[in-house]
Design an enzyme around this catalytic site. Structure first.
Site, PDB file in Angstrom:
ATOM      1  N   ARG A   1       5.063  -5.225   0.746  1.00  0.00           N
ATOM      2  CA  ARG A   1       4.614  -5.896   1.964  1.00  0.00           C
ATOM      3  C   ARG A   1       3.492  -6.878   1.660  1.00  0.00           C
ATOM      4  O   ARG A   1       2.821  -6.783   0.651  1.00  0.00           O
ATOM      5  CB  ARG A   1       4.143  -4.871   3.004  1.00  0.00           C
ATOM      6  CG  ARG A   1       5.260  -3.932   3.446  1.00  0.00           C
ATOM      7  CD  ARG A   1       4.783  -2.968   4.516  1.00  0.00           C
ATOM      8  NE  ARG A   1       5.848  -2.061   4.907  1.00  0.00           N
ATOM      9  CZ  ARG A   1       6.777  -2.344   5.802  1.00  0.00           C
ATOM     10  NH1 ARG A   1       6.761  -3.507   6.410  1.00  0.00           N
ATOM     11  NH2 ARG A   1       7.712  -1.470   6.108  1.00  0.00           N
TER      12      ARG A   1
ATOM     13  N   GLY B   1       9.802  -1.484  22.054  1.00  0.00           N
ATOM     14  CA  GLY B   1      10.052  -0.169  21.487  1.00  0.00           C
ATOM     15  C   GLY B   1       9.858  -0.179  19.981  1.00  0.00           C
ATOM     16  O   GLY B   1       9.709  -1.231  19.354  1.00  0.00           O
TER      17      GLY B   1
ATOM     18  N   GLU C   1       2.441   3.409   8.129  1.00  0.00           N
ATOM     19  CA  GLU C   1       1.123   3.749   8.685  1.00  0.00           C
ATOM     20  C   GLU C   1       0.666   2.752   9.741  1.00  0.00           C
ATOM     21  O   GLU C   1       0.008   3.132  10.709  1.00  0.00           O
ATOM     22  CB  GLU C   1       0.068   3.856   7.589  1.00  0.00           C
ATOM     23  CG  GLU C   1      -1.285   4.301   8.154  1.00  0.00           C
ATOM     24  CD  GLU C   1      -2.220   4.882   7.115  1.00  0.00           C
ATOM     25  OE1 GLU C   1      -3.423   4.968   7.410  1.00  0.00           O
ATOM     26  OE2 GLU C   1      -1.759   5.255   6.040  1.00  0.00           O
ATOM     27  N   ARG C   2       1.016   1.465   9.603  1.00  0.00           N
ATOM     28  CA  ARG C   2       0.645   0.486  10.625  1.00  0.00           C
ATOM     29  C   ARG C   2       1.326   0.821  11.951  1.00  0.00           C
ATOM     30  O   ARG C   2       0.708   0.734  13.023  1.00  0.00           O
ATOM     31  CB  ARG C   2       1.013  -0.922  10.183  1.00  0.00           C
ATOM     32  CG  ARG C   2       0.156  -1.449   9.026  1.00  0.00           C
ATOM     33  CD  ARG C   2       0.549  -2.854   8.623  1.00  0.00           C
ATOM     34  NE  ARG C   2       0.219  -3.829   9.644  1.00  0.00           N
ATOM     35  CZ  ARG C   2       1.083  -4.437  10.436  1.00  0.00           C
ATOM     36  NH1 ARG C   2       2.382  -4.168  10.330  1.00  0.00           N
ATOM     37  NH2 ARG C   2       0.695  -5.298  11.340  1.00  0.00           N
TER      38      ARG C   2
ATOM     39  N   ASN D   1       4.002  -0.267   0.049  1.00  0.00           N
ATOM     40  CA  ASN D   1       2.949  -1.225   0.353  1.00  0.00           C
ATOM     41  C   ASN D   1       2.986  -2.437  -0.566  1.00  0.00           C
ATOM     42  O   ASN D   1       2.652  -3.547  -0.152  1.00  0.00           O
ATOM     43  CB  ASN D   1       1.580  -0.540   0.280  1.00  0.00           C
ATOM     44  CG  ASN D   1       1.234   0.155   1.578  1.00  0.00           C
ATOM     45  OD1 ASN D   1       0.779  -0.454   2.528  1.00  0.00           O
ATOM     46  ND2 ASN D   1       1.490   1.460   1.644  1.00  0.00           N
TER      47      ASN D   1
END
Length: 276
Positions: free
Chosen positions: A116, A58, A79-80, A113
């Site tokens: 990450r 999930g 977005e990923r 971003n």
């Protein structure tokens, strides 16, 4: 990396109570990617792996959106995950809706971003440049906000001075950031020539730096020639003869000679033989 630079957010009190964020289900078809997304290259294999994980366990972390038009949403963070659920053909996705301006949306997307892994050095540099422009920051101010030194920010931004082919190669992780920094020392035309050599011969950074140094020596304007003393002439001729003896013995050597105003310089590279 906590930002407090977005419009009225500067006025927020540090001890203000956090606002409870409700998770709602949003139609996937009503969501668009962030226009200010700094990540330009997505690894499709990793997206597929993420989709398999989401299918099995999930979506553990909702994506963050803003409603830019009634019932139309733009991604702020995630977005990923959005690409992964698209691959799974989900109709809806759990999300948190925030009210943000264009500048706030862009800044948060950039910050999310930068926190990450996986951004190329060029994407990272572009993100810092965009944050400075959006929030009207100096390099020193940005460095303070993101917890980096000013020299770190400056060195990242210098990468954007590289020629486009070199930036593209760094974007695709075909050459390293250190290769790029070395190439800053030469012209765009020379960068193109060296880039081909670095990629075709898989040159290390040190190999590339030696090539760059030889190229700079060749292109350097020769100074006015001064007379060479007898002792100096003997020394230079002795070195030349030694180079010839080694070359005749079958060991490849590259030598560069430079007659400067106060010295005579000879640069010798002894090339390693390739394994047969």
């Amino acid at each position: 990396m906590a930002f407090s630079l977005f419009g009225n957010n500067k006025e927020q009190k540090e001890d203000a109570m956090p606002v409870k964020q409700n998770v709602v289900m949003v139609p996937v078809s009503a969501i668009m990617p962030n226009r200010f997304q700094p990540r330009q290259v997505f690894d499709e294999r990793r997206i597929t792996e993420l989709a398999e994980t989401i299918k099995e366990h999930g979506l553990l972390q909702p994506i963050v959106l803003r409603e830019y038009e009634p019932e139309h949403y733009e991604i702020i963070a995630g977005e990923r995950r959005f690409r992964a659920v698209n691959e799974l053909k989900w109709d809806t996705v759990p999300a948190i809706i925030q009210k943000l301006s264009d500048d706030e949306t862009a800044s948060l997307a950039l910050i999310e971003n930068l926190q990450r892994e996986g951004l190329s050095p060029i994407e990272e540099a572009q993100a810092y440049q965009a944050l400075m422009k959006l929030n009207q920051l100096t390099q020193a101010q940005l460095a303070g906000e993101v917890g980096k030194s000013q020299s770190f920010i400056a060195n990242k931004l210098r990468l954007l001075k590289l020629s486009q082919p070199v930036q593209d190669a760094m974007m695709a992780h075909e050459i390293s950031e250190r290769h790029g920094r070395a190439l800053l020392a030469v012209t765009d035309k020379q960068q193109a020539k060296l880039l081909k050599r670095i990629m075709s011969d898989h040159l290390t950074v040190k190999d590339a730096e030696r090539l760059i140094q030889r190229m700079k020596v060749k292109t350097k304007k020769k100074p006015t020639t001064r007379s060479v003393s007898g002792d100096t002439r003997v020394a230079v001729n002795t070195i030349r003869q030694s180079i010839k003896m080694v070359t005749d013995a079958g060991l490849p050597i590259e030598a560069e000679e430079q007659n400067e105003s106060d010295r005579y310089r000879i640069i010798i590279d002894i090339m390693k033989k390739e394994k047969e």
